[in-house]
Design a protein around this motif. Structure first.
Motif, PDB file in Angstrom:
ATOM      1  N   MET A   1      -3.476   7.043  14.937  1.00  0.00           N
ATOM      2  CA  MET A   1      -3.699   5.348  15.066  1.00  0.00           C
ATOM      3  C   MET A   1      -2.598   5.190  14.531  1.00  0.00           C
ATOM      4  SD  MET A   1      -5.616   3.113  15.689  1.00  0.00           S
ATOM      5  CE  MET A   1      -7.178   3.141  15.776  1.00  0.00           C
ATOM      6  N   ALA A   2      -1.430   4.418  15.367  1.00  0.00           N
ATOM      7  CA  ALA A   2      -0.797   3.874  14.329  1.00  0.00           C
ATOM      8  C   ALA A   2      -0.399   2.746  13.668  1.00  0.00           C
ATOM      9  CB  ALA A   2       0.597   2.980  15.702  1.00  0.00           C
ATOM     10  N   ILE A   3      -1.802   2.435  13.154  1.00  0.00           N
ATOM     11  CA  ILE A   3      -1.565   1.617  12.038  1.00  0.00           C
ATOM     12  C   ILE A   3      -3.261   1.564  11.276  1.00  0.00           C
ATOM     13  CG2 ILE A   3      -2.147  -1.135  13.802  1.00  0.00           C
ATOM     14  CD1 ILE A   3      -0.843  -2.940  11.676  1.00  0.00           C
ATOM     15  N   THR A   4      -3.379   0.957  10.060  1.00  0.00           N
ATOM     16  CA  THR A   4      -4.088   1.096   9.407  1.00  0.00           C
ATOM     17  C   THR A   4      -5.316   0.267   9.824  1.00  0.00           C
ATOM     18  OG1 THR A   4      -3.447   0.763   7.672  1.00  0.00           O
ATOM     19  CG2 THR A   4      -3.687   2.908   8.267  1.00  0.00           C
ATOM     20  N   TYR A   5      -6.500  -0.371   9.953  1.00  0.00           N
ATOM     21  CA  TYR A   5      -7.043  -1.312   9.723  1.00  0.00           C
ATOM     22  C   TYR A   5      -6.794  -2.420   8.390  1.00  0.00           C
ATOM     23  CZ  TYR A   5     -10.710  -4.851   8.641  1.00  0.00           C
ATOM     24  OH  TYR A   5     -11.793  -6.084   8.730  1.00  0.00           O
ATOM     25  N   ASP A   6      -6.401  -1.096   7.258  1.00  0.00           N
ATOM     26  CA  ASP A   6      -6.114  -1.907   6.007  1.00  0.00           C
ATOM     27  C   ASP A   6      -4.184  -2.552   6.005  1.00  0.00           C
ATOM     28  OD1 ASP A   6      -3.997  -0.678   3.194  1.00  0.00           O
ATOM     29  OD2 ASP A   6      -5.868  -2.242   2.763  1.00  0.00           O
ATOM     30  N   LYS A   7      -3.600  -1.927   6.651  1.00  0.00           N
ATOM     31  CA  LYS A   7      -2.096  -2.758   6.660  1.00  0.00           C
ATOM     32  C   LYS A   7      -2.182  -3.757   7.851  1.00  0.00           C
ATOM     33  CE  LYS A   7      -0.003  -0.202   4.734  1.00  0.00           C
ATOM     34  NZ  LYS A   7       0.865  -0.438   3.244  1.00  0.00           N
ATOM     35  N   ALA A   8      -3.395  -3.486   9.033  1.00  0.00           N
ATOM     36  CA  ALA A   8      -3.442  -4.682   9.830  1.00  0.00           C
ATOM     37  C   ALA A   8      -4.111  -6.019   9.580  1.00  0.00           C
ATOM     38  CB  ALA A   8      -4.478  -3.868  11.039  1.00  0.00           C
ATOM     39  N   MET A   9      -5.443  -5.793   8.388  1.00  0.00           N
ATOM     40  CA  MET A   9      -5.004  -7.000   8.083  1.00  0.00           C
ATOM     41  C   MET A   9      -4.698  -7.858   6.844  1.00  0.00           C
ATOM     42  SD  MET A   9      -8.206  -7.819   9.525  1.00  0.00           S
ATOM     43  CE  MET A   9      -7.200  -6.901  10.734  1.00  0.00           C
ATOM     44  N   GLN A  10      -3.494  -7.015   6.151  1.00  0.00           N
ATOM     45  CA  GLN A  10      -2.787  -7.635   6.091  1.00  0.00           C
ATOM     46  C   GLN A  10      -1.964  -8.468   6.336  1.00  0.00           C
ATOM     47  OE1 GLN A  10      -0.829  -4.694   3.145  1.00  0.00           O
ATOM     48  NE2 GLN A  10      -2.128  -2.761   2.850  1.00  0.00           N
TER      49      GLN A  10
ATOM     50  N   LYS B   1      -0.422  -7.278  -5.226  1.00  0.00           N
ATOM     51  CA  LYS B   1      -0.138  -6.717  -6.225  1.00  0.00           C
ATOM     52  C   LYS B   1      -0.737  -6.841  -7.714  1.00  0.00           C
ATOM     53  CE  LYS B   1       4.123  -8.020  -4.997  1.00  0.00           C
ATOM     54  NZ  LYS B   1       5.414  -5.960  -5.124  1.00  0.00           N
ATOM     55  N   CYS B   2      -1.856  -6.533  -7.492  1.00  0.00           N
ATOM     56  CA  CYS B   2      -3.091  -7.015  -7.925  1.00  0.00           C
ATOM     57  C   CYS B   2      -4.117  -5.496  -7.924  1.00  0.00           C
ATOM     58  CB  CYS B   2      -4.616  -7.777  -8.315  1.00  0.00           C
ATOM     59  SG  CYS B   2      -3.046  -9.882  -8.334  1.00  0.00           S
ATOM     60  N   GLY B   3      -3.653  -4.234  -7.609  1.00  0.00           N
ATOM     61  CA  GLY B   3      -4.229  -3.303  -8.092  1.00  0.00           C
ATOM     62  C   GLY B   3      -5.555  -2.967  -6.945  1.00  0.00           C
ATOM     63  N   VAL B   4      -5.884  -4.259  -6.015  1.00  0.00           N
ATOM     64  CA  VAL B   4      -7.080  -4.358  -5.218  1.00  0.00           C
ATOM     65  C   VAL B   4      -6.982  -2.968  -4.191  1.00  0.00           C
ATOM     66  CG1 VAL B   4      -8.483  -5.244  -3.586  1.00  0.00           C
ATOM     67  CG2 VAL B   4      -7.583  -6.425  -4.936  1.00  0.00           C
ATOM     68  N   SER B   5      -7.984  -2.048  -4.172  1.00  0.00           N
ATOM     69  CA  SER B   5      -7.681  -1.273  -3.603  1.00  0.00           C
ATOM     70  C   SER B   5      -8.395  -1.624  -1.840  1.00  0.00           C
ATOM     71  CB  SER B   5      -9.302   0.183  -4.131  1.00  0.00           C
ATOM     72  OG  SER B   5     -10.442  -0.987  -3.444  1.00  0.00           O
ATOM     73  N   GLU B   6      -7.847  -0.268  -1.016  1.00  0.00           N
ATOM     74  CA  GLU B   6      -7.621   0.047   0.120  1.00  0.00           C
ATOM     75  C   GLU B   6      -9.272  -0.387   0.718  1.00  0.00           C
ATOM     76  OE1 GLU B   6      -7.033   2.147   3.631  1.00  0.00           O
ATOM     77  OE2 GLU B   6      -6.156   2.832   2.318  1.00  0.00           O
ATOM     78  N   ASP B   7      -9.920   0.489  -0.065  1.00  0.00           N
ATOM     79  CA  ASP B   7     -11.517  -0.362   0.113  1.00  0.00           C
ATOM     80  C   ASP B   7     -12.053  -1.866   0.067  1.00  0.00           C
ATOM     81  OD1 ASP B   7     -13.804   1.742   1.424  1.00  0.00           O
ATOM     82  OD2 ASP B   7     -14.862   1.020  -0.912  1.00  0.00           O
ATOM     83  N   ALA B   8     -11.682  -1.968  -1.150  1.00  0.00           N
ATOM     84  CA  ALA B   8     -11.937  -3.047  -1.532  1.00  0.00           C
ATOM     85  C   ALA B   8     -11.481  -4.268  -0.812  1.00  0.00           C
ATOM     86  CB  ALA B   8     -12.029  -3.189  -3.112  1.00  0.00           C
TER      87      ALA B   8
END
Length: 159
Positions: free
Chosen positions: A15-24, A84-91
């Protein structure tokens, strides 16, 4: 017979982009545009060509303008927490999935009961987008039973 240089191996694709990055990017884009110039991007003649609202929301002192900017600010804080605040990818992913699911009712209501203030087709499209993004997020986080594989622990003895 196929030419060896033309053979395509699907198993090597990722997958070229992860869900995490796409939502950012997704929430960051709304944050940037909603806090600064919502009418110019999402209004009737907006640059985005997705006129969510047909009447101008106005500046930050007008009630609609204030709430548009508040939405942008809250989306920005969501992304800021991840970056910047340490929120995990999962959260972060679960927060965005919750947004996509929880917003289906109000977005669906607008899509079905449009007044002169809203553009029906844009909200119908947004409902479809929210369903797809929620499903992608649920799959990528393992909420649907698949998703990320947990890292295997090493069985090697440490010195």
């Amino acid at each position: 017979p196929t030419h060896p240089h033309l053979t395509y191996h699907f198993s090597s694709l990722k997958m070229a982009i992860t869900y995490d990055k796409a939502m950012q990017v997704y929430f960051g884009m709304y944050a940037a545009t909603m806090t600064t110039f919502p009418d110019e991007v999402w209004g009737k003649d907006g640059l985005g060509q997705l006129p969510y609202f047909l009447k101008p929301v106005g500046d930050a002192l007008a009630p609609a303008g204030f709430f548009a900017r508040l939405v942008g600010m809250l989306f920005g804080l969501l992304v800021f927490g991840r970056l910047k605040c340490g929120v995990s990818e999962d959260a972060f992913s679960k927060q965005t999935i919750a947004f996509h699911v929880a917003s289906l009712l109000p977005f669906g209501n607008i899509a079905l009961n449009t007044t002169a203030d809203w553009t029906k087709w844009v909200w119908q499209l947004q409902v479809v987008i929210n369903v797809l993004l929620a499903l992608w997020g649920a799959q990528s986080t393992g909420l649907l039973g698949g998703g990320k594989k947990k890292a295997k622990r090493s069985t090697r003895k440490r010195a």
